[in-house]
Design a protein around this motif. Sequence first.
Motif, PDB file in Angstrom:
ATOM      1  N   VAL A  27     -13.672 -55.152   7.807  1.00  0.00           N
ATOM      2  CA  VAL A  27     -13.260 -56.556   7.628  1.00  0.00           C
ATOM      3  C   VAL A  27     -13.022 -56.819   6.139  1.00  0.00           C
ATOM      4  N   PRO A  28     -11.797 -57.210   5.766  1.00  0.00           N
ATOM      5  CA  PRO A  28     -11.520 -57.403   4.336  1.00  0.00           C
ATOM      6  C   PRO A  28     -12.228 -58.638   3.783  1.00  0.00           C
ATOM      7  N   GLY A  29     -12.447 -58.604   2.477  1.00  0.00           N
ATOM      8  CA  GLY A  29     -13.177 -59.715   1.847  1.00  0.00           C
ATOM      9  C   GLY A  29     -12.258 -60.861   1.460  1.00  0.00           C
ATOM     10  N   VAL A  45      -3.357 -62.934  13.698  1.00  0.00           N
ATOM     11  CA  VAL A  45      -3.876 -61.566  13.701  1.00  0.00           C
ATOM     12  C   VAL A  45      -3.594 -60.975  12.325  1.00  0.00           C
ATOM     13  N   VAL A  46      -4.635 -60.553  11.632  1.00  0.00           N
ATOM     14  CA  VAL A  46      -4.434 -59.937  10.314  1.00  0.00           C
ATOM     15  C   VAL A  46      -4.394 -58.432  10.507  1.00  0.00           C
ATOM     16  N   GLY A  47      -3.296 -57.779  10.042  1.00  0.00           N
ATOM     17  CA  GLY A  47      -3.132 -56.333  10.219  1.00  0.00           C
ATOM     18  C   GLY A  47      -1.919 -56.080  11.088  1.00  0.00           C
ATOM     19  N   GLY A  48      -1.313 -54.902  10.922  1.00  0.00           N
ATOM     20  CA  GLY A  48      -0.100 -54.631  11.707  1.00  0.00           C
ATOM     21  C   GLY A  48      -0.142 -53.262  12.345  1.00  0.00           C
ATOM     22  N   GLY A  49      -1.348 -52.791  12.639  1.00  0.00           N
ATOM     23  CA  GLY A  49      -1.489 -51.461  13.229  1.00  0.00           C
ATOM     24  C   GLY A  49      -1.561 -51.524  14.749  1.00  0.00           C
ATOM     25  N   ALA A  50      -2.199 -50.492  15.320  1.00  0.00           N
ATOM     26  CA  ALA A  50      -2.251 -50.347  16.772  1.00  0.00           C
ATOM     27  C   ALA A  50      -2.917 -51.555  17.444  1.00  0.00           C
ATOM     28  N   ILE A  51      -4.039 -51.983  16.901  1.00  0.00           N
ATOM     29  CA  ILE A  51      -4.768 -53.080  17.564  1.00  0.00           C
ATOM     30  C   ILE A  51      -3.969 -54.370  17.484  1.00  0.00           C
ATOM     31  N   ALA A  52      -3.434 -54.675  16.306  1.00  0.00           N
ATOM     32  CA  ALA A  52      -2.669 -55.920  16.140  1.00  0.00           C
ATOM     33  C   ALA A  52      -1.500 -55.947  17.117  1.00  0.00           C
ATOM     34  N   CYS A  53      -0.777 -54.828  17.253  1.00  0.00           N
ATOM     35  CA  CYS A  53       0.413 -54.824  18.110  1.00  0.00           C
ATOM     36  C   CYS A  53       0.055 -54.848  19.594  1.00  0.00           C
ATOM     37  N   THR A  75      -7.712 -54.675  10.662  1.00  0.00           N
ATOM     38  CA  THR A  75      -7.225 -54.055   9.420  1.00  0.00           C
ATOM     39  C   THR A  75      -7.836 -52.669   9.201  1.00  0.00           C
ATOM     40  N   GLY A  76      -8.060 -51.947  10.280  1.00  0.00           N
ATOM     41  CA  GLY A  76      -8.550 -50.577  10.148  1.00  0.00           C
ATOM     42  C   GLY A  76     -10.041 -50.465  10.427  1.00  0.00           C
ATOM     43  N   ARG A  77     -10.566 -49.249  10.230  1.00  0.00           N
ATOM     44  CA  ARG A  77     -11.958 -48.932  10.617  1.00  0.00           C
ATOM     45  C   ARG A  77     -12.711 -48.355   9.439  1.00  0.00           C
ATOM     46  N   ARG A  78     -14.029 -48.377   9.546  1.00  0.00           N
ATOM     47  CA  ARG A  78     -14.832 -47.621   8.588  1.00  0.00           C
ATOM     48  C   ARG A  78     -15.920 -46.874   9.352  1.00  0.00           C
ATOM     49  N   LYS A 104      -8.113 -41.584  14.885  1.00  0.00           N
ATOM     50  CA  LYS A 104      -9.048 -42.382  15.702  1.00  0.00           C
ATOM     51  C   LYS A 104      -8.500 -42.602  17.111  1.00  0.00           C
ATOM     52  N   HIS A 105      -8.721 -41.607  17.972  1.00  0.00           N
ATOM     53  CA  HIS A 105      -8.309 -41.708  19.373  1.00  0.00           C
ATOM     54  C   HIS A 105      -9.422 -41.118  20.226  1.00  0.00           C
ATOM     55  N   ALA A 106      -9.566 -41.655  21.442  1.00  0.00           N
ATOM     56  CA  ALA A 106     -10.660 -41.213  22.312  1.00  0.00           C
ATOM     57  C   ALA A 106     -10.538 -39.728  22.665  1.00  0.00           C
ATOM     58  N   LEU A 146       0.827 -45.525  21.870  1.00  0.00           N
ATOM     59  CA  LEU A 146       0.618 -46.934  21.559  1.00  0.00           C
ATOM     60  C   LEU A 146       1.036 -47.694  22.811  1.00  0.00           C
ATOM     61  N   PHE A 147       0.087 -48.476  23.355  1.00  0.00           N
ATOM     62  CA  PHE A 147       0.332 -49.072  24.679  1.00  0.00           C
ATOM     63  C   PHE A 147       0.961 -50.461  24.606  1.00  0.00           C
ATOM     64  N   THR A 148       1.972 -50.592  23.755  1.00  0.00           N
ATOM     65  CA  THR A 148       2.742 -51.828  23.760  1.00  0.00           C
ATOM     66  C   THR A 148       3.826 -51.680  24.830  1.00  0.00           C
TER      67      THR A 148
HETATM   68  N1  LIG Z   1      -3.530 -46.661  21.645  1.00  0.00           N
HETATM   69  C1  LIG Z   1      -4.391 -46.154  20.778  1.00  0.00           C
HETATM   70  O1  LIG Z   1      -4.594 -44.951  20.702  1.00  0.00           O
HETATM   71  C2  LIG Z   1      -5.154 -47.086  19.895  1.00  0.00           C
HETATM   72  C3  LIG Z   1      -5.150 -48.453  20.154  1.00  0.00           C
HETATM   73  C4  LIG Z   1      -5.853 -49.290  19.298  1.00  0.00           C
HETATM   74  C5  LIG Z   1      -6.553 -48.754  18.238  1.00  0.00           C
HETATM   75  N2  LIG Z   1      -6.539 -47.424  18.038  1.00  0.00           N
HETATM   76  C6  LIG Z   1      -7.209 -46.827  16.885  1.00  0.00           C
HETATM   77  O2  LIG Z   1      -8.053 -47.758  16.276  1.00  0.00           O
HETATM   78  C7  LIG Z   1      -7.932 -47.665  14.870  1.00  0.00           C
HETATM   79  C8  LIG Z   1      -7.991 -49.034  14.261  1.00  0.00           C
HETATM   80  O3  LIG Z   1      -6.829 -49.804  14.570  1.00  0.00           O
HETATM   81  P1  LIG Z   1      -6.324 -50.925  13.574  1.00  0.00           P
HETATM   82  O4  LIG Z   1      -5.106 -51.527  14.170  1.00  0.00           O
HETATM   83  O5  LIG Z   1      -7.453 -51.808  13.166  1.00  0.00           O
HETATM   84  O6  LIG Z   1      -6.008 -50.105  12.261  1.00  0.00           O
HETATM   85  P2  LIG Z   1      -4.717 -49.370  11.724  1.00  0.00           P
HETATM   86  O7  LIG Z   1      -5.192 -48.477  10.677  1.00  0.00           O
HETATM   87  O8  LIG Z   1      -3.903 -48.851  12.835  1.00  0.00           O
HETATM   88  O9  LIG Z   1      -3.859 -50.552  11.065  1.00  0.00           O
HETATM   89  C9  LIG Z   1      -4.368 -51.380  10.079  1.00  0.00           C
HETATM   90  C10 LIG Z   1      -3.259 -52.270   9.586  1.00  0.00           C
HETATM   91  O10 LIG Z   1      -3.810 -53.316   8.825  1.00  0.00           O
HETATM   92  C11 LIG Z   1      -3.067 -53.488   7.622  1.00  0.00           C
HETATM   93  N3  LIG Z   1      -3.984 -54.073   6.649  1.00  0.00           N
HETATM   94  C12 LIG Z   1      -5.054 -53.492   6.068  1.00  0.00           C
HETATM   95  N4  LIG Z   1      -5.696 -54.373   5.277  1.00  0.00           N
HETATM   96  C13 LIG Z   1      -5.001 -55.549   5.370  1.00  0.00           C
HETATM   97  C14 LIG Z   1      -5.173 -56.843   4.816  1.00  0.00           C
HETATM   98  N5  LIG Z   1      -6.183 -57.134   3.994  1.00  0.00           N
HETATM   99  N6  LIG Z   1      -4.265 -57.802   5.133  1.00  0.00           N
HETATM  100  C15 LIG Z   1      -3.243 -57.527   5.973  1.00  0.00           C
HETATM  101  N7  LIG Z   1      -3.041 -56.322   6.537  1.00  0.00           N
HETATM  102  C16 LIG Z   1      -3.908 -55.354   6.245  1.00  0.00           C
HETATM  103  C17 LIG Z   1      -2.578 -52.095   7.304  1.00  0.00           C
HETATM  104  O11 LIG Z   1      -1.465 -52.152   6.467  1.00  0.00           O
HETATM  105  C18 LIG Z   1      -2.243 -51.568   8.712  1.00  0.00           C
HETATM  106  O12 LIG Z   1      -0.973 -51.995   9.101  1.00  0.00           O
HETATM  107  C19 LIG Z   1      -6.632 -46.957  14.565  1.00  0.00           C
HETATM  108  O13 LIG Z   1      -6.907 -45.878  13.710  1.00  0.00           O
HETATM  109  C20 LIG Z   1      -6.113 -46.494  15.885  1.00  0.00           C
HETATM  110  O14 LIG Z   1      -5.872 -45.100  15.891  1.00  0.00           O
HETATM  111  C21 LIG Z   1      -5.854 -46.575  18.842  1.00  0.00           C
END
Ligand SMILES: NC(=O)c1ccc[n+]([C@@H]2O[C@H](COP(=O)([O-])OP(=O)(O)OC[C@H]3O[C@@H](n4cnc5c(N)ncnc54)[C@H](O)[C@@H]3O)[C@@H](O)[C@H]2O)c1
Length: 474
Positions: A141-143, A170-178, A259-262, A307-309, A340-342
């Motif tokens: 979670v970003p600060g 939704v903050v972030g544009g990765g897998a979870i956000a989409c 916004t990602g994992r730790r 990060k995949h099961a 990616l299950f969109t």
């Molecule tokens: N279908 C799947 O396999 C699946 C589905 C969901 C999640 N996951 C896994 O879970 C993990 C976590 O997913 P996630 O979507 O949180 O992370 P992610 O790493 O996929 O995406 C994070 C996104 O957040 C953005 N970001 C980071 N900090 C930010 C900020 N302060 N403000 C705005 N944007 C910011 C990044 O640019 C990136 O686009 C992924 O590594 C993914 O592999 C997998």
Amino acid sequence: MEPDEKPWELVVVGAGSAGLTAARTARLLGAEVLLIERHRWGGDCLWTGCVPSKSLIAQARRAPPARRRSAGVLEAHDVFTGIDSARESIAPDDSPEALRGIGVRTLQGEAMFTGDQSMIVGGRSVEFTRAIVATGSRPSVPGIPGLAEVDPLTSDTIWELRELPERMVVVGGGAIACELGQALARLGVQVTIILRGPDILPGEIPEARELVRSALEVDGVRVLTGRCVVRFHRDASQECAALLDDGTRVDADRVLVATGRRAGVDQLGLIATGVETDDCGWISCDPTLRTDNPSIWAAGDVTWLPKHAHVAGVSGAVAARNALLGTRRTMHDAGAPRVLFTAPEIASVGTQEPTGRDRVATVRHVHVDRAVAEDDTAGFTRIIVDRRGRILGGTIVGPRAGETLGELTLAVDQGITVQRLTSVMHSYPTYSDGLWNAAIQESQRRLREGMAGRLASLMRRRASWRARRGVKRR
Ligand SMILES: NC(=O)c1ccc[n+]([C@@H]2O[C@H](COP(=O)([O-])OP(=O)(O)OC[C@H]3O[C@@H](n4cnc5c(N)ncnc54)[C@H](O)[C@@H]3O)[C@@H](O)[C@H]2O)c1
Ligand SMILES: Cc1cc2nc3c(=O)[nH]c(=O)nc-3n(C[C@H](O)[C@H](O)[C@H](O)COP(=O)(O)OP(=O)(O)OC[C@H]3O[C@@H](n4cnc5c(N)ncnc54)[C@H](O)[C@@H]3O)c2cc1C
């Protein structure tokens, strides 16, 4: 053997996809294994990851468009009940009872290492000759100033909702956000995705990203790229707002941070073991998953692996074999299959960018009859092929792309050539035709342009010369 009898042949910490597979593999190899879990058996995938998200996505897909926009409290309640029931149906498979049934010893409690080969779990001491750390990851979670005041949701907590908010940022544009953003929009939530990067899904090829982005927009998701939230604000009416660096204000009822994992290494006592973490905080281990402590291996999300099961599961099995048999099987961070299950799905495996004399063969789904018949042609199948015709990787975008990925994954893993794939009959009409046709397209090009083509033309010329002579003789 009781937990405090010593020492265990193998102790596995964490009962998610990685730890469960490690423990099951250890039992298959005949080892005495103790699996420790502090919270829910099944981990992220079952409780807060793959299973609830895919249940949400499926329910959103089934929601008729007319109802999508008017989803009310009742429907939201049904959605979350549906998610609970999917989780509850799978949970018994990962339960301590099921594990004990195959001879895995289980212990509920938080493990903390106290030394090289020892740990403490809820006041009980546990000793081991080898251990696997499979403690997973958690949302990062970003600060952002004001974020805590708007009580943000994460992928850990969103499943506790019983009502859908009207508007969500939704903050972030990765897998979870989409994935979640699109599903929630289909259920009637007004979703705004805000990300600081130039585009969603940075790990995917541009053409795939573009298709998903336009699909999100068609579903009503607003995507704001290259923008940072500089502060969150909650007013007296409990409305919250995201204030962006370009001065825009986005109002919402709830905020989801994706916004990602730790790595899940807090309170694990790694310092007592000599196990190091890398610059990103993941447990540092070599490709055989052995850490800096020769008695300890790591598996799953807690490491640098994708990060995949399924990656977590396979890495758990690899770590268990290496730990118990002294083998040196390896894991790598690139090229694992992923979906990616969109809608449309993006499914990819192996090499994505051609190098040297590699070739790219692409079939657009306007030429895949199943897609045409279902009026869902916004997709493509793209494969990368080396100069010998071997399939190195590829991306499929479209409905059920994940189901075709198995065949592409097998082809990549086994070094199968386009010529070989072409010779295998595929049933018609299926989305796998995209892959088959891409292989046929490349194989025909090789025939036309390559040695095989030259040989075929020589043979044709010789055959027609013979035919002409035959005709004359008669
Ligand atoms: N279908 C799947 O396999 C699946 C589905 C969901 C999640 N996951 C896994 O879970 C993990 C976590 O997913 P996630 O979507 O949180 O992370 P992610 O790493 O996929 O995406 C994070 C996104 O957040 C953005 N970001 C980071 N900090 C930010 C900020 N302060 N403000 C705005 N944007 C910011 C990044 O640019 C990136 O686009 C992924 O590594 C993914 O592999 C997998
Ligand atoms: C919303 C979402 C959707 C996802 N969708 C997909 C998908 O569709 N496909 C896919 O392949 N992947 C998906 N993933 C990723 C997938 O869920 C993870 O990669 C996978 O669950 C990681 O498994 P793991 O065993 O490494 O960790 P986890 O499942 O997190 O397991 C770690 C376990 O360790 C326990 N633990 C931690 N510390 C201790 C301790 N000190 N003592 C005892 N126990 C401890 C935790 O309680 C947890 O149960 C998704 C993730 C999210 C968040």
